[in-house]
Design an enzyme around this catalytic site. Structure first.
Site, PDB file in Angstrom:
ATOM      1  N   CYS A  64       7.097  75.938  55.425  1.00 14.59           N
ATOM      2  CA  CYS A  64       8.010  76.250  54.549  1.00 14.59           C
ATOM      3  C   CYS A  64       7.498  76.397  53.073  1.00 14.59           C
ATOM      4  CB  CYS A  64       9.036  74.938  54.416  1.00 14.59           C
ATOM      5  SG  CYS A  64       9.950  74.608  55.738  1.00 14.59           S
ATOM      6  N   HIS A  91      12.933  74.401  47.833  1.00 11.93           N
ATOM      7  CA  HIS A  91      13.068  74.559  49.162  1.00 11.93           C
ATOM      8  C   HIS A  91      14.467  73.922  49.857  1.00 11.93           C
ATOM      9  CE1 HIS A  91      12.296  75.330  53.324  1.00 11.93           C
ATOM     10  NE2 HIS A  91      12.069  74.172  53.684  1.00 11.93           N
ATOM     11  N   ASN A 125      17.880  75.939  56.679  1.00 11.46           N
ATOM     12  CA  ASN A 125      16.474  76.018  56.385  1.00 11.46           C
ATOM     13  C   ASN A 125      15.752  77.298  57.142  1.00 11.46           C
ATOM     14  OD1 ASN A 125      13.689  75.665  56.072  1.00 11.46           O
ATOM     15  ND2 ASN A 125      13.644  73.475  56.762  1.00 11.46           N
TER      16      ASN A 125
END
Ligand code: ACO
Length: 332
Positions: free
Chosen positions: A115, A256, A286
């Site tokens: 990520c 994030h 996500n």
């Protein structure tokens, strides 16, 4: 004369197909209420059978290139961050993207930082551009993560979605358009908490691996959650202190998008106003390396981000990897 690296443009792409919490209720033992309460996610996007990670990256890249107003021949390199590449070993997704865009004879390669990939790419671009080695780089965070998600595992399948984000990072002499500072780091000690255990050289593809469902992402969610909150918070304190800045100096806090509760915990500890915090978790879930560029584009496309605005990016992901970046938006 001193040159700086500037985030000149941004672009993103979300696949059309929506996978809602109600859809997931029919697939695993979960509920819309549980997912919303524990994660803030309402729905996520899923790429079609014909779309691969490179296609998502290409769609985002075309927008970023157009907005930057540069020709393909002016791009000196293409770098893609992804944990869901088109091919497991080669060619790189960046090579595939370059070919699909018609960019020839420049470097193209992928990086693997889960990520945190896009913030790692900004760090790399900053170094390559400030050293005057390159003038314009196309960086991409793209994920067809649905190919690596186990839709029988309720602990992970509710979290992830597909998407792509891209940016042009260019040389500038104007400090008001510069990427000010970036801090990236990693700690392999926690690698097992968020892992795709099979399919690599350690446990190559086999019938047995597939029977064990080892090709899919596994996560110790609760442990990851606690470390994520701590790391994301410390990371920001460090970069703000180093640059003599405080939360009030930041125009847009862009974390994030892994879990609304993580974002809220970090936001409140750091004292960022809700109105300054960019959120896309509710509609995209996500999207790993695509999460931050998709969030930047969401804020840019809705008119929130203007030239010279100071963005604070904050990321955390598998590895573990993490990072934060102070970036003035350099686009017009
Ligand atoms: N529906 C209903 N119940 C569920 C679900 C679900 N989808 N998933 C888990 N549960 C249950 C568990 O089985 C458990 O039940 P039990 O108490 O009977 O054992 C209970 O809910 C609580 O489980 P926890 O895992 O403790 O739930 P938590 O509140 O921690 O939420 C979540 C889980 C959403 C995964 C959270 O831990 C999280 O977001 N973790 C961090 C994710 C992250 O930041 N990842 C890093 C980036 S990702 C990357 O790099 C690719």
């Amino acid at each position: 004369m001193r040159v700086y690296a500037s985030l000149k443009s941004i672009g993103s792409y979300a696949p059309e197909k929506i996978l809602s919490n109600k859809d997931l209720e029919k697939m695993v033992q979960t509920s819309d209420e549980w997912i919303q309460k524990r994660t803030g996610i309402l729905e996520r996007r899923i790429a079609s059978k014909d779309e691969s990670t490179s296609d998502l990256g290409v769609r985002a890249a075309k927008i970023a290139i157009k907005r930057a107003g540069i020709k393909l021949e002016e791009i000196d390199g293409v770098i893609c961050a992804t944990l869901s590449p088109d091919y497991m070993t080669m060619p790189s997704t960046a090579s595939v993207i370059s070919h699909k865009l018609g960019i020839k004879n420049v470097m193209a390669f992928d990086i693997s930082a889960a990520c945190s990939g896009f913030v790692y790419l900004l760090n790399l671009s900053k170094a390559l551009i400030e050293s005057k080695m390159y003038k314009n780089l196309l960086i991409i965070g793209a994920e067809k993560i649905s190919s690596f998600v186990d839709y029988e595992d309720r602990a992970t399948c509710i979290l992830f979605g597909d998407g792509g984000g891209a940016a042009i990072v260019s040389q500038t002499t104007d400090p008001n358009k510069a990427i000010l500072d970036i801090n990236v780091s990693a700690d392999g000690e926690y690698g097992d908490l968020l892992i795709t255990p099979g399919g690599g050289s350690k446990d190559p593809c086999s019938l047995n691996l597939i029977e064990r469902r080892g090709q899919f992402i596994k996560m110790s969610g609760n442990e990851v959650f606690k470390i994520a909150v701590k790391t994301l918070t410390n990371d920001v304190i460090e970069i703000l202190e180093k640059n003599n800045l405080s939360a009030k100096d930041i125009d847009h806090f862009i974390p994030h998008q892994a879990n609304y509760r993580i974002i809220e915990a970090v936001r409140m500890k750091l004292g960022f106003e809700e109105s300054k915090t960019v959120l896309t978790i509710h509609k995209y879930g996500n999207t790993s390396a695509a999460s931050i560029p998709m969030a930047i584009d969401d804020a840019y496309s809705s008119g929130r981000i203007k030239k010279g605005d100071l963005m604070l990016l904050d990321t955390f992901g598998g590895g573990f990897t993490w990072g934060s970046a102070l970036v003035r938006f350099g686009g017009d």
